[in-house]
Design a protein around this motif. Structure first.
Motif, PDB file in Angstrom:
ATOM      1  N   ALA A 133       0.809  -1.212   0.000  1.00 30.81           N
ATOM      2  CA  ALA A 133       0.000   0.000   0.000  1.00 30.81           C
ATOM      3  C   ALA A 133       0.842   1.261   0.000  1.00 30.81           C
ATOM      4  O   ALA A 133       0.393   2.309  -0.416  1.00 30.81           O
ATOM      5  CB  ALA A 133      -0.945   0.014   1.206  1.00 30.81           C
ATOM      6  N   ALA A 134       2.109   1.146   0.474  1.00 28.96           N
ATOM      7  CA  ALA A 134       2.962   2.321   0.481  1.00 28.96           C
ATOM      8  C   ALA A 134       3.248   2.790  -0.933  1.00 28.96           C
ATOM      9  O   ALA A 134       3.538   3.960  -1.166  1.00 28.96           O
ATOM     10  CB  ALA A 134       4.270   2.021   1.213  1.00 28.96           C
ATOM     11  N   ALA A 135       3.197   1.885  -1.899  1.00 32.86           N
ATOM     12  CA  ALA A 135       3.469   2.242  -3.288  1.00 32.86           C
ATOM     13  C   ALA A 135       2.208   2.207  -4.129  1.00 32.86           C
ATOM     14  O   ALA A 135       2.277   2.243  -5.347  1.00 32.86           O
ATOM     15  CB  ALA A 135       4.515   1.287  -3.872  1.00 32.86           C
ATOM     16  N   PHE A 136       1.057   2.136  -3.487  1.00 34.67           N
ATOM     17  CA  PHE A 136      -0.202   1.999  -4.213  1.00 34.67           C
ATOM     18  C   PHE A 136      -1.086   3.191  -3.895  1.00 34.67           C
ATOM     19  O   PHE A 136      -1.320   3.530  -2.735  1.00 34.67           O
ATOM     20  CB  PHE A 136      -0.902   0.699  -3.813  1.00 34.67           C
ATOM     21  N   TYR A 137      -1.573   3.814  -4.935  1.00 33.69           N
ATOM     22  CA  TYR A 137      -2.445   4.976  -4.777  1.00 33.69           C
ATOM     23  C   TYR A 137      -3.886   4.509  -4.892  1.00 33.69           C
ATOM     24  O   TYR A 137      -4.373   4.191  -5.975  1.00 33.69           O
ATOM     25  CB  TYR A 137      -2.107   6.022  -5.834  1.00 33.69           C
ATOM     26  N   ASP A 138      -4.605   4.479  -3.757  1.00 42.30           N
ATOM     27  CA  ASP A 138      -5.919   3.830  -3.732  1.00 42.30           C
ATOM     28  C   ASP A 138      -7.099   4.786  -3.813  1.00 42.30           C
ATOM     29  O   ASP A 138      -8.238   4.355  -3.952  1.00 42.30           O
ATOM     30  CB  ASP A 138      -6.059   2.985  -2.454  1.00 42.30           C
ATOM     31  N   ARG A 139      -6.862   6.101  -3.766  1.00 50.04           N
ATOM     32  CA  ARG A 139      -7.986   7.033  -3.732  1.00 50.04           C
ATOM     33  C   ARG A 139      -8.940   6.874  -4.914  1.00 50.04           C
ATOM     34  O   ARG A 139     -10.157   6.784  -4.724  1.00 50.04           O
ATOM     35  CB  ARG A 139      -7.461   8.476  -3.658  1.00 50.04           C
ATOM     36  N   PRO A 140      -8.457   6.840  -6.173  1.00 50.57           N
ATOM     37  CA  PRO A 140      -9.411   6.688  -7.280  1.00 50.57           C
ATOM     38  C   PRO A 140     -10.138   5.350  -7.256  1.00 50.57           C
ATOM     39  O   PRO A 140     -11.291   5.252  -7.699  1.00 50.57           O
ATOM     40  CB  PRO A 140      -8.535   6.833  -8.535  1.00 50.57           C
ATOM     41  N   PHE A 141      -9.489   4.299  -6.733  1.00 52.54           N
ATOM     42  CA  PHE A 141     -10.139   2.995  -6.658  1.00 52.54           C
ATOM     43  C   PHE A 141     -11.352   3.039  -5.738  1.00 52.54           C
ATOM     44  O   PHE A 141     -12.380   2.415  -6.024  1.00 52.54           O
ATOM     45  CB  PHE A 141      -9.144   1.933  -6.178  1.00 52.54           C
ATOM     46  N   HIS A 142     -11.247   3.768  -4.623  1.00 50.48           N
ATOM     47  CA  HIS A 142     -12.380   3.870  -3.708  1.00 50.48           C
ATOM     48  C   HIS A 142     -13.562   4.563  -4.385  1.00 50.48           C
ATOM     49  O   HIS A 142     -14.709   4.121  -4.258  1.00 50.48           O
ATOM     50  CB  HIS A 142     -11.971   4.634  -2.449  1.00 50.48           C
ATOM     51  N   HIS A 143     -13.288   5.640  -5.104  1.00 50.41           N
ATOM     52  CA  HIS A 143     -14.360   6.362  -5.795  1.00 50.41           C
ATOM     53  C   HIS A 143     -14.986   5.506  -6.887  1.00 50.41           C
ATOM     54  O   HIS A 143     -16.212   5.376  -6.985  1.00 50.41           O
ATOM     55  CB  HIS A 143     -13.811   7.651  -6.417  1.00 50.41           C
ATOM     56  N   ILE A 144     -14.130   4.933  -7.733  1.00 45.48           N
ATOM     57  CA  ILE A 144     -14.634   4.186  -8.884  1.00 45.48           C
ATOM     58  C   ILE A 144     -15.297   2.885  -8.446  1.00 45.48           C
ATOM     59  O   ILE A 144     -16.319   2.465  -9.011  1.00 45.48           O
ATOM     60  CB  ILE A 144     -13.492   3.926  -9.882  1.00 45.48           C
ATOM     61  N   ALA A 145     -14.749   2.244  -7.403  1.00 44.72           N
ATOM     62  CA  ALA A 145     -15.360   1.007  -6.916  1.00 44.72           C
ATOM     63  C   ALA A 145     -16.775   1.260  -6.401  1.00 44.72           C
ATOM     64  O   ALA A 145     -17.673   0.425  -6.577  1.00 44.72           O
ATOM     65  CB  ALA A 145     -14.496   0.391  -5.818  1.00 44.72           C
ATOM     66  N   ALA A 146     -16.986   2.406  -5.771  1.00 43.03           N
ATOM     67  CA  ALA A 146     -18.340   2.734  -5.301  1.00 43.03           C
ATOM     68  C   ALA A 146     -19.298   2.885  -6.475  1.00 43.03           C
ATOM     69  O   ALA A 146     -20.437   2.407  -6.427  1.00 43.03           O
ATOM     70  CB  ALA A 146     -18.297   4.018  -4.485  1.00 43.03           C
ATOM     71  N   ASP A 147     -18.835   3.515  -7.570  1.00 38.88           N
ATOM     72  CA  ASP A 147     -19.685   3.690  -8.750  1.00 38.88           C
ATOM     73  C   ASP A 147     -19.928   2.357  -9.441  1.00 38.88           C
ATOM     74  O   ASP A 147     -21.056   2.066  -9.891  1.00 38.88           O
ATOM     75  CB  ASP A 147     -19.006   4.675  -9.708  1.00 38.88           C
ATOM     76  N   VAL A 148     -18.896   1.522  -9.520  1.00 41.37           N
ATOM     77  CA  VAL A 148     -19.030   0.191 -10.130  1.00 41.37           C
ATOM     78  C   VAL A 148     -20.024  -0.655  -9.340  1.00 41.37           C
ATOM     79  O   VAL A 148     -20.856  -1.376  -9.914  1.00 41.37           O
ATOM     80  CB  VAL A 148     -17.655  -0.501 -10.208  1.00 41.37           C
ATOM     81  N   THR A 149     -19.954  -0.567  -8.022  1.00 43.18           N
ATOM     82  CA  THR A 149     -20.865  -1.333  -7.169  1.00 43.18           C
ATOM     83  C   THR A 149     -22.324  -0.961  -7.441  1.00 43.18           C
ATOM     84  O   THR A 149     -23.194  -1.836  -7.554  1.00 43.18           O
ATOM     85  CB  THR A 149     -20.517  -1.100  -5.690  1.00 43.18           C
ATOM     86  N   LYS A 150     -22.604   0.330  -7.550  1.00 45.42           N
ATOM     87  CA  LYS A 150     -23.971   0.767  -7.840  1.00 45.42           C
ATOM     88  C   LYS A 150     -24.462   0.203  -9.170  1.00 45.42           C
ATOM     89  O   LYS A 150     -25.600  -0.282  -9.287  1.00 45.42           O
ATOM     90  CB  LYS A 150     -24.036   2.295  -7.876  1.00 45.42           C
ATOM     91  N   ASN A 151     -23.619   0.237 -10.178  1.00 44.51           N
ATOM     92  CA  ASN A 151     -24.021  -0.252 -11.499  1.00 44.51           C
ATOM     93  C   ASN A 151     -24.243  -1.758 -11.492  1.00 44.51           C
ATOM     94  O   ASN A 151     -25.194  -2.273 -12.116  1.00 44.51           O
ATOM     95  CB  ASN A 151     -22.970   0.110 -12.538  1.00 44.51           C
ATOM     96  N   MET A 152     -23.403  -2.488 -10.751  1.00 47.65           N
ATOM     97  CA  MET A 152     -23.553  -3.937 -10.693  1.00 47.65           C
ATOM     98  C   MET A 152     -24.788  -4.334  -9.883  1.00 47.65           C
ATOM     99  O   MET A 152     -25.444  -5.346 -10.181  1.00 47.65           O
ATOM    100  CB  MET A 152     -22.286  -4.575 -10.119  1.00 47.65           C
ATOM    101  N   GLU A 153     -25.114  -3.562  -8.885  1.00 44.77           N
ATOM    102  CA  GLU A 153     -26.339  -3.846  -8.126  1.00 44.77           C
ATOM    103  C   GLU A 153     -27.567  -3.679  -9.024  1.00 44.77           C
ATOM    104  O   GLU A 153     -28.519  -4.477  -8.954  1.00 44.77           O
ATOM    105  CB  GLU A 153     -26.430  -2.913  -6.918  1.00 44.77           C
TER     106      GLU A 153
END
Length: 609
Positions: free
Chosen positions: A78-98
């Motif tokens: 995680a020290a070399a991984f930038y996760d901020r966009p993943f949190h945003h996009i994963a939330a949008d992906v989850t809504k679409n998959m639901e």
């Protein structure tokens, strides 16, 4: 400007393991949804081909989500991984998959009544296809920005806020890109931050500070350090954002960059120190704890004092020498003894080869940083005075012009203001037998008498006023120039002179009677009466000084001849109403004057200046 506020609660910094768990939790739910959709597709009896197409798109998304998990938990973690966009996009992906799961479930075999009341149309599938295609494009984009380099295209999620995606792309490149890509992206973030406060807030909220600090720490590339320092400087114009830099452990990195970097990097870092200290009292304190003042004074004194670092520190007490040794040992442990000797103290050859304009810019930046560090801070003012900082500042005020002279003068003004409020600092730093104090006073008086610029004369007058308690009785060398400024054509200068003279004449000053006699002796009463015709500040300080003269030397013939008693009796009632403390002061002064000039009072002639 830094103002004292309540202690700030730092934000919690997650460990690598916590970050890994956090991103896995974020991505695990849409992966679980993809499995449920796959099973639901197998059970469909209506719109089988359309449901199969939904399943295919979901499989693609699921594979990308699993790739993201592997990327987050492998290699540098995680020290070399930038996760901020993943949190945003994963939330949008989850809504679409639901939404996709709900639609597919409607196509399973059900009784006739359920089919009548649950109508599925081709239009429903077209909407779902569009949503899933957007999720595929978003996931493809977010994985691409983690591959290094700058991604100029924008994902569908950016349709509502393109700025957010640009910031994600630039920050991701700071994490994963090559050095030149990192430099370019740091410059882009600096440009965005310069545009407006909303961009600044987005960069901070999307975790842009940490990779910028990491880039600043990498002393292998001056260009990278300059880009990072510039971006951080553009961000650090509020106490909250400065606090975020502090929370990310930025203070030690910034101080190290100031100590062991090339001059052009030190300029940007000194500017960063100045703006952080300006907006945050906490930054003032933390910088002082990291000993930032010593390298700032050292850089400011280039070409002024001998090269030996111990000589350049100036005359020290035994305690301060012990502290210096401790600090040098601390620096040695942090960056290595060779770095301290070759970089921290800046060898002769480097200084001789540097361009004069670069040296000047560095001194300007260091002087401003010292100014902001000293502003409202007694401890920092003491630290500056414990080095040879006062002597250095006085020398630069004497020899320089323009912005450097101004910054040095303002630093002196802040130190004298701190000394005014702290008797220990006043006695140690401004003992008139010391060379540094004498040099400072000499330059302040020179500016008061010779400068044509009110923006130099006013802080010089203010600084002398702050030192009022350090001067002996009948100090004509100091008082005469101040009295002369009461007649200055610029009312702001005259008002400042009255304010400073008031500090000599106030009852809190042990030598107030002697100083009041000197003010009258130097013919200060006539210009003081004229000052009462000026603007509000001039009237206020002129009236206060006049009251002090009446209190301490009420029997003076100059006061009687000028009908000061009548002047006080006819003082502006509106001014007194705005400053209630004047009422009691005027009453006391009139009482003392009445004792000696009762004949004047009986005439009841209201003097209108």
């Amino acid at each position: 400007m830094a103002t004292k506020s309540s202690p700030r609660i730092p934000q919690k910094t997650l460990t690598i393991e916590e970050e890994q768990t956090r991103i896995q939790d974020t991505l695990s739910f849409p992966i679980l949804l993809s499995e449920r959709i796959r099973r639901a597709v197998d059970e469909t009896r209506l719109f089988k081909s359309d449901c199969a197409e939904v399943g295919n798109k979901v499989v693609v998304i699921s594979q990308m989500l699993r790739s993201a998990v592997r990327l987050a938990t492998s290699g540098g973690g995680a020290a070399a991984f930038y996760d901020r966009p993943f949190h945003h996009i994963a939330a949008d992906v989850t809504k679409n998959m639901e939404k996709a799961l709900i639609l597919v479930k409607k196509c399973r075999r059900r009784n006739f009544i359920c089919r009548v009341f649950t109508i599925v149309s081709a239009a429903d599938f077209r909407k779902i296809f569009a949503l899933l295609d957007s999720s595929v494009a978003d996931m493809k984009w977010v994985l691409s920005i983690c591959g290094g380099g700058v991604v100029l295209t924008l994902p569908p999620i950016a349709s509502n806020d393109p700025m957010l995606s640009w910031v994600w792309s630039f920050i991701a490149s700071l994490h994963f890109g090559q050095l030149q890509d990192k430099i370019d992206c740091a410059n882009e973030l600096a440009s965005l931050a310069k545009d407006n406060d909303r961009n600044k807030q987005i960069i901070v909220e999307e975790s842009g500070i940490s990779p910028l600090l990491k880039l600043l720490k990498d002393n292998s590339s001056p260009e990278a350090q300059i880009a990072a320092a510039t971006a951080l400087y553009n961000l650090a114009n509020s106490e909250e954002r400065v606090g975020r830099i502090i929370d990310d452990l930025g203070i030690p990195i910034i101080v190290q960059g100031l100590a062991d970097s090339p001059k052009r990097v030190q300029i940007k870092v000194a500017n960063l120190v100045a703006t952080m200290a300006k907006y945050s009292p906490l930054a003032q304190d933390d910088f002082a704890r990291e000993n930032v003042i010593r390298p700032l004074v050292t850089l400011l004194s280039l070409d002024i004092f001998p090269d030996d670092p111990m000589i350049r520190i100036g005359k020290q007490t035994f305690h301060s020498i012990v502290q210096i040794n401790k600090e040098m040992e601390k620096n040695t442990n942090r960056v290595g003894s060779s770095v301290v000797s070759s970089k921290v103290w800046n060898n002769r050859r480097e200084r001789e080869n540097e361009k004069p304009e670069v040296k000047l810019e560095l001194k300007i930046s260091c002087a401003e940083a010292l100014w902001m560090l000293a502003q409202g801070s007694v401890p920092n003012s003491r630290r500056i005075s414990e080095t040879k900082g006062l002597l250095c500042l006085a020398k630069l005020v004497e020899t320089e012009h323009g912005e450097l002279q101004r910054n040095c003068l303002m630093t002196i003004m802040e130190i004298t203001a701190a000394a005014e409020s702290n008797v220990d600092l006043r006695r140690v730093a401004f003992k008139m037998s010391s060379a540094a104090a004498k040099a400072v006073v000499d330059q302040l008086l020179r500016l008061i008498q010779e400068s044509d610029n009110s923006w130099l004369r006013i802080p010089a007058i203010r600084a002398i006023g702050s030192l009022a308690r350090t001067f002996p009785a009948r100090e004509s060398r100091v008082l005469r120039p101040l009295v002369e400024q009461l007649s200055h054509g610029n009312q702001d200068v005259a008002a400042e002179a009255a304010c400073s003279l008031g500090k000599f004449a106030c009852p809190d000053n042990y030598l107030c009677v002697e100083h009041c006699k000197s003010i009258i002796e130097f013919k200060g009463v006539p210009p003081l009466l004229r000052l009462l015709k000026g603007h509000e500040r001039a009237q206020l300080h002129g009236l206060i000084l006049l009251c002090y003269l009446g209190l301490h030397v009420g029997k003076s013939e100059a006061l009687e001849q000028s009908r000061v008693l009548n002047v006080l009796e006819g003082a502006d009632r509106a001014l007194i109403a705005q400053h209630p403390e004047l009422k009691e002061l005027i009453s006391k002064a009139m009482y003392h004057l009445n004792v000696f000039h009762s004949g004047v009072l009986t005439q009841r002639q209201s003097y209108t200046p």
